[in-house]
Design an enzyme around this catalytic site. Structure first.
Site, short mmCIF file in Angstrom:
data_model
loop_
_atom_site.label_atom_id
_atom_site.label_comp_id
_atom_site.label_asym_id
_atom_site.label_seq_id
_atom_site.Cartn_x
_atom_site.Cartn_y
_atom_site.Cartn_z
N ASP A 94 -2.79 -10.66 -2.29
CA ASP A 94 -3.35 -10.13 -1.04
C ASP A 94 -4.81 -9.75 -1.28
OD1 ASP A 94 -2.16 -8.71 1.71
OD2 ASP A 94 -3.89 -7.64 0.89
N HIS B 99 -6.30 -7.19 -0.45
CA HIS B 99 -6.43 -5.75 -0.73
C HIS B 99 -5.69 -5.40 -2.03
CE1 HIS B 99 -6.69 -6.16 3.73
NE2 HIS B 99 -7.73 -5.36 3.55
N ASP C 77 -4.53 -12.73 3.52
CA ASP C 77 -5.74 -12.25 4.18
C ASP C 77 -7.01 -12.50 3.36
OD1 ASP C 77 -4.71 -10.43 2.38
OD2 ASP C 77 -4.64 -8.74 3.78
N HIS D 7 0.81 -1.23 0.00
CA HIS D 7 0.00 0.00 0.00
C HIS D 7 0.84 1.27 0.00
CE1 HIS D 7 -3.65 -2.25 0.43
NE2 HIS D 7 -3.36 -2.69 1.64
ZN LIG Z 1 -4.08 -7.12 2.79
#
Ligand SMILES: [Zn+2]
Length: 293
Positions: free
Chosen positions: A148, A150, A229, A111
């Site tokens: 991931d 995200h 995740d 991120h």
């Molecule tokens: Zn994540």
């Protein structure tokens, strides 16, 4: 990140314990990471942001780089070692010393954008590794696959428009950080998945959209943003992957790496917050790299 935060030191302890308990520990070689060099950071991040991180890093107490991303007195060193591990992983596979590398690192990186920290991430470990492979090892094509839960918005921000890098990211959408579904850049393959998507849905989109692009790109190195995740037991998000799905995508990437990259893979830990699911998923990921499942 502070007490009772999901991005916690126990994550790496859980992986470490699993390596020992599963016997994998005896089948891998371990390497210490050095701190990342300033010029390696500069290849991925804006110099003013790097200066800011070094300036505000606290000697005591906590400093917040963004609403989700705190630094304590040890965070800067951890971030330097995490990025340094990714760089060293590239060196190890390029020297032919090992075939595949897994970097068990915190903080995660995907991120962190060119000019800022975000979502528990300070430096973009995989983007730094990609540019090290390009700048130091003169590679012309590096693929980054991010599974991931995200979107890897930071990696996208840094590599967008750079045709030497192909970036593929699967992620729950709509979900944090909200980006990725409307990206139209030739070197970016974003794969939004609706909440509740299971392994079959994940494999379908990877098979249709990611794997053919990676194969066509013929990368000389594959980097993985390995977040776990999206596991069904990870309640930070709402996808339903299991260990077998992580083994599957890893095997697919190993096969592609064998075609064009002399099997070179460097995988960096991103998310994964259910300690049990994280440990067993990392085990499945490593066994697939070792051709054991
Ligand atoms: Zn994540």
């Amino acid at each position: 990140m502070g007490a009772s935060h999901p991005e916690q030191p126990a994550r790496l302890d859980a992986i470490e314990e699993r390596l020992v308990d599963s016997g994998l520990d005896a089948q891998i070689s371990r390497h210490k990471a050095p701190k990342v060099a300033r010029e390696q950071l500069l290849a991925a991040h804006d110099p003013r942001y790097i200066e800011l991180v070094y300036e505000v890093a606290p000697e005591e107490g906590m400093v917040w780089l963004d609403g989700d991303t705190a630094m304590n007195p040890h965070s800067l060193a951890a971030a330097e070692y995490a990025a340094g591990a990714a760089v060293t992983g590239v060196d190890l596979v390029m020297q032919g010393e090992v075939g595949q590398v897994f970097c068990a690192v915190r903080p995660p990186g995907h991120h962190a954008v060119k000019r800022g920290a975000m979502g528990f991430c300070i430096f973009s470990n995989v983007a730094i590794a990609a540019y090290h492979a390009i700048n130091h090892w003169q590679l012309e094509r590096v693929a980054i696959v991010d599974f991931d839960v995200h979107h890897g918005n930071g990696t996208e921000d840094i590599v967008s428009g750079d045709d030497r890098i192909l970036f593929c990211s699967s992620f729950q959408h709509p979900f944090y950080p909200g980006s990725g579904a409307d990206t139209h850049v030739p070197n970016i393959v974003n794969m939004p998945l609706s909440a509740g998507t299971d392994g079959a849905g994940f494999r379908k989109v990877m098979t249709e959209r990611c794997l053919p692009r990676v194969q066509q790109f013929a990368p000389q190195l594959i980097l993985i943003s390995a977040g776990f995740d999206a596991h069904r037991d990870d309640h930070l998000a709402m996808l339903n992957l299991v260990e077998d799905d992580y083994a599957w995508i890893t095997r697919e990437l190993v096969q592609l790496a064998a075609q064009s990259a002399e099997r070179r893979i460097v995988s960096c830990l991103e998310g994964g917050y259910n300690l049990q699911a994280l440990a067993s998923s990392v085990e499945a990921h490593l066994r697939a790299m070792l051709d054991q499942n």
